[in-house]
Design an enzyme around this catalytic site. Structure first.
Site, PDB file in Angstrom:
ATOM      1  N   ASP A   1      -2.663   2.452  -6.292  1.00 56.04           N
ATOM      2  CA  ASP A   1      -1.592   2.531  -5.292  1.00 56.04           C
ATOM      3  C   ASP A   1      -1.559   1.344  -4.348  1.00 56.04           C
ATOM      4  O   ASP A   1      -0.943   1.407  -3.293  1.00 56.04           O
ATOM      5  CB  ASP A   1      -1.750   3.832  -4.486  1.00 56.04           C
ATOM      6  CG  ASP A   1      -3.071   3.888  -3.736  1.00 56.04           C
ATOM      7  OD1 ASP A   1      -3.929   3.035  -4.002  1.00 56.04           O
ATOM      8  OD2 ASP A   1      -3.236   4.786  -2.896  1.00 56.04           O
ATOM      9  N   GLU A   2      -2.205   0.264  -4.738  1.00 52.24           N
ATOM     10  CA  GLU A   2      -2.344  -0.805  -3.751  1.00 52.24           C
ATOM     11  C   GLU A   2      -2.566  -2.143  -4.464  1.00 52.24           C
ATOM     12  O   GLU A   2      -3.213  -2.197  -5.514  1.00 52.24           O
ATOM     13  CB  GLU A   2      -3.537  -0.400  -2.881  1.00 52.24           C
ATOM     14  CG  GLU A   2      -3.987  -1.279  -1.822  1.00 52.24           C
ATOM     15  CD  GLU A   2      -5.444  -1.667  -2.025  1.00 52.24           C
ATOM     16  OE1 GLU A   2      -5.822  -2.682  -1.442  1.00 52.24           O
ATOM     17  OE2 GLU A   2      -6.180  -1.000  -2.785  1.00 52.24           O
TER      18      GLU A   2
ATOM     19  N   ASP B   1       0.856  -1.175   0.000  1.00 51.71           N
ATOM     20  CA  ASP B   1       0.000   0.000   0.000  1.00 51.71           C
ATOM     21  C   ASP B   1       0.898   1.233   0.000  1.00 51.71           C
ATOM     22  O   ASP B   1       1.579   1.510   0.978  1.00 51.71           O
ATOM     23  CB  ASP B   1      -0.905  -0.028   1.251  1.00 51.71           C
ATOM     24  CG  ASP B   1      -2.036   0.987   1.141  1.00 51.71           C
ATOM     25  OD1 ASP B   1      -2.064   1.744   0.155  1.00 51.71           O
ATOM     26  OD2 ASP B   1      -2.887   1.006   2.060  1.00 51.71           O
TER      27      ASP B   1
END
Lengths: 397, 374
Positions: free
Chosen positions: A108-109, A15
């Site tokens: 983003d993860e 993350d």
């Protein structure tokens, strides 16, 4: 049935920390340590805030105006279109050097499965993931938090536990123990309202409060889904890390303006820039698209859209340029400025391509586009742009 | 105006002009046929402003004059009239009385004044051809016209009178058909036009009426005089077809016709057509291609669609070149095969991204672009 215990916590959740802000800070390192946020100024919202800004009470999504009140020295950074998806791609590319099984959940993860990588010990596993964390920082200047566990559920909770730059390992067999002291709101599916209601009505605050209750009681509280809730609270999850992404049904991009815009040529330029930014990803996916739709939104949030299809699907920008102006005119009927414009491509085609006869020009354009895509992908800031993108600079730089 | 006419002749004449009507909304008169009676004949004219047709039929004219009537309904009525003798009588207020045996119809007409006249031609370039020959040539290429309105230049057949031959060309950008015929072209007669698809359709339909067809054209329009000497159902003189032409530059088609021959195979036209037709039965809209595979003395045709199944056809051929395979839209293969009449055709291929070429010994070429298999 309890999950088969894994000998190693090979499921990794990655993350990125304050991703948009981190991308911006990588380009403007002088702003590191300051209270800054990415978002639309005037009427926009905060889409990402630095941890320093968060300390002052700035959160996402918070209206920018409010954020500036709680944190008057907040440095606002405008969105840099194209930047985040590029950095995201580079970040996941680094992940794929570790294992081929990478699931990109969002920009983003995502999850990594190191199960089939032949890692012999927990120490070796930890070492490899720490190397990845360091590489993402060294090469992209993106801080990221990691959670390592035996399943997706627990690794995801673990990665979010000690942000930024967290690194939490949950050894196999300790999942329930790991979750027990956490607030119930940390569990996926339990939002702020549910959390408050559970505390107020049933005295349930921590995960261990929940696992301590009997089956009948849980059934009364959670209804039919009580078994799932209980499994989650015990850290049980058998969903695999999935690398296959569903094929995109459409590609789109939108922009909310800094201030409402009534200049037609300016909006046209923005729409063309979106065309220029979307087609490279369509080409990268090996797809072609046929239909372009332009949507406009007025300050009162009413919106209008208009679309048109080409005779055949294409992966080039040029056939869509002549549609931008008429579509924009068709959509933008009211004589009022615009708050937002979006461009969407649909009619995605990935079948065999019928070759054209009088298409030497297209072939040249395709070769040129291929070269541009390569150039632009290898650098973090777009190096080659179409002339119409340079027409007029706008907003904060 | 008053005349007596044979019902079948009248019906035949109306059938010739029936297809050419304009949109009712903009100019109602364009859905009418102009009927003009003079001496021992009547002429029937329709137009949609881009295209017009006029034919003449013998009739017993008692009173000269003219009127216009809605062509579709009139044709429907005339076909159904009970007696072979029909009388048409138009009053000065354009009301028409149509009688045949015990039937009488009164039809409201419109005066001739509003009807746009067909332009007549003067000193344009002129050529004469056999009707049957032009019909065959048009049939050999017309299927390759584009129906994509955004490529309007390709929405027609290109007529090129040049260097001692007439070439007809049609292309939709993915295939191209060309047929040429040697003929005498006087110095002032050379030139080229793009005949619109609709006109090509009408012309093809009309080209069985007699021996000769005369073509006149300039940069903006073309006219065809189609002799009616073979037609025995009342048509006299010739049918006159007038058309605007597609204005613009036709693409340089010579550049897409491969200059060199790589692998040439001789094929039985009917057999290939049947094989491709059968294989294409498994194609779907999403996977609309057949793969042609050449190996020593064998041609294989395969097609598949993921959600249905696959087909495999094989044909013995004379072939000793390298193994190769290339995929095409099956329609592109079948269209020229259907349009040709010869038993044998030549097919030339090179590799999976180069065009395939059909040829006959009669100056016919059809270039088809392959489908790139992903």
């Amino acid at each position: 049935m309890p999950p088969v215990p894994r000998p190693l916590p090979t499921i990794v959740h990655l993350d990125a920390d304050a991703f948009f802000v981190s991308c911006e800070l990588a380009l403007k390192p002088e702003l590191r340590g300051t209270k800054c946020a990415v978002g639309g100024r005037e009427r926009g919202i905060i889409s990402s805030a630095s941890y320093e800004a968060r300390a002052c009470g700035v959160y996402t999504p918070m209206p920018t105006q409010r954020a500036l009140k709680v944190c008057p020295d907040l440095v606002m950074l405008p969105h840099t279109s194209g930047l985040y998806s590029k950095v995201s791609r580079q970040m996941f590319d680094l992940c794929e050097t570790l294992t081929p099984i990478v699931q990109r959940n969002s920009i983003d993860e995502g999850y990594l499965d190191l199960g089939p990588c032949g890692v012999a010990s927990a120490e070796e596993l930890e070492r490899r993931v720490r190397v990845l964390q360091r590489r993402i920082w060294d090469e992209l200047q993106i801080p990221a938090s990691f959670g390592l566990a035996t399943n997706k559920l627990v690794s995801q909770i673990a990665s979010k536990l000690r942000k930024p730059r967290g690194f939490v390992i949950v050894p196999p067999g300790t999942e329930e123990e790991f979750l027990a002291p956490l607030a119930l709101g940390k569990l996926p599916g339990i939002g702020a309202k549910t959390e408050a209601a559970l505390a107020a009505n049933h005295g349930l605050k921590l995960v261990r409060h929940l696992t301590a209750r009997g089956d009948n009681e849980l059934q009364a509280i959670f209804g039919d889904s009580w078994r799932d809730v209980l499994a989650t609270a015990r850290g049980q999850d058998d969903r695999p890390v999935e690398t296959e992404r569903d094929d995109a049904k459409s590609y789109s991009q939108q922009e909310t303006f800094f201030t409402d815009i009534s200049d037609f040529t300016e909006i046209e330029r923005i729409a063309k820039r979106m065309v220029d930014e979307l087609l490279p990803s369509i080409r990268a996916d090996g797809k072609r698209v046929r239909t372009m739709t332009i949507k406009v939104r007025y300050p009162d949030f009413t919106q209008e859209s208009h679309g048109r299809s080409l005779e055949t699907a294409t992966d080039l920008e040029a056939p869509f340029y002549p549609l931008v102006e008429p579509l924009l005119r068709a959509a933008w009927k009211k004589r009022r400025p615009l708050r937002l414009v979006s461009v969407r491509f649909s009619g995605v085609d990935d079948g065999a391509a019928q070759l054209e006869m009088f298409a030497q020009l297209d072939e040249k354009r395709r070769r040129l586009a291929g070269v541009l895509d390569k150039l632009n992908a290898s650098r973090r800031d777009a190096v080659v742009q179409h002339g119409h993108q340079l027409a007029k600079r706008r907003g904060v730089s | 105006m008053k005349f007596k006419i044979n019902r079948d002749h009248f019906a035949n004449g109306l059938a010739q002009v029936l297809n050419v009507v304009g949109s009712k909304a903009t100019m109602p008169i364009l859905s009418n046929v102009l009927i003009e009676a003079e001496k021992d004949q009547i002429s029937l004219t329709t137009t949609n402003l881009d295209l017009g047709i006029r034919c003449k039929i013998k009739a017993e004219v008692k009173e000269t004059g003219s009127v216009t009537l809605p062509v579709k309904r009139l044709a429907g009525i005339v076909r159904e009239l009970p007696n072979v003798d029909v009388t048409l009588d138009a009053a000065p207020n354009h009301q028409v009385k149509l009688t045949s045996g015990g039937s009488t119809f009164r039809i409201m007409g419109i005066g001739k004044e509003e009807f746009p006249p067909l332009p007549e031609f003067g000193d344009e370039k002129a050529h004469a051809l056999e009707q049957s020959e032009l019909a065959t040539m048009l049939k050999s290429v017309a299927y390759a016209q584009s129906s994509d309105e955004t490529r309007y230049i390709l929405n027609g057949v290109y007529f090129n009178f040049k260097d001692g031959k007439l070439s007809l060309v049609a292309t939709d950008g993915r295939r191209l058909a060309l047929i040429a015929k040697e003929m005498e072209i006087p110095a002032d007669g050379s030139g080229a036009i793009i005949l619109p698809a609709k006109t090509v359709g009408e012309l093809t339909r009309l080209l069985d009426k007699g021996a000769k067809v005369k073509i006149n054209f300039n940069d903006r329009r073309a006219a065809f005089q189609i002799a009616t000497d073979k037609d025995t159902s009342g048509l006299i003189d010739h049918v006159y077809l007038y058309s605007k032409v597609v204005e613009g530059n036709y693409p340089n088609y010579q550049q897409v016709i491969p200059k060199e021959t790589h692998q040439r195979i001789k094929l039985e036209r009917e057999l290939l057509l049947q094989c491709v037709h059968r294989a294409a039965l498994v194609c779907s809209e999403k996977s609309n291609s057949v793969k042609i595979k050449l190996s020593s003395n064998l041609l294989e045709i395969t097609a598949q669609s993921p959600d249905f199944g696959e087909a495999h056809e094989s044909m013995a051929i004379g072939y000793s070149g390298p193994d190769l395979q290339v995929a095409f839209n099956p329609t592109f293969i079948m269209d020229p095969l259907r349009a040709l009449a010869k038993d044998e055709v030549f097919f030339e291929v090179k590799d999976e991204v180069s065009p395939g070429v059909f040829k006959t010994l009669e100056n016919f070429v059809c270039v088809i672009m392959p489908v790139r298999l992903s």
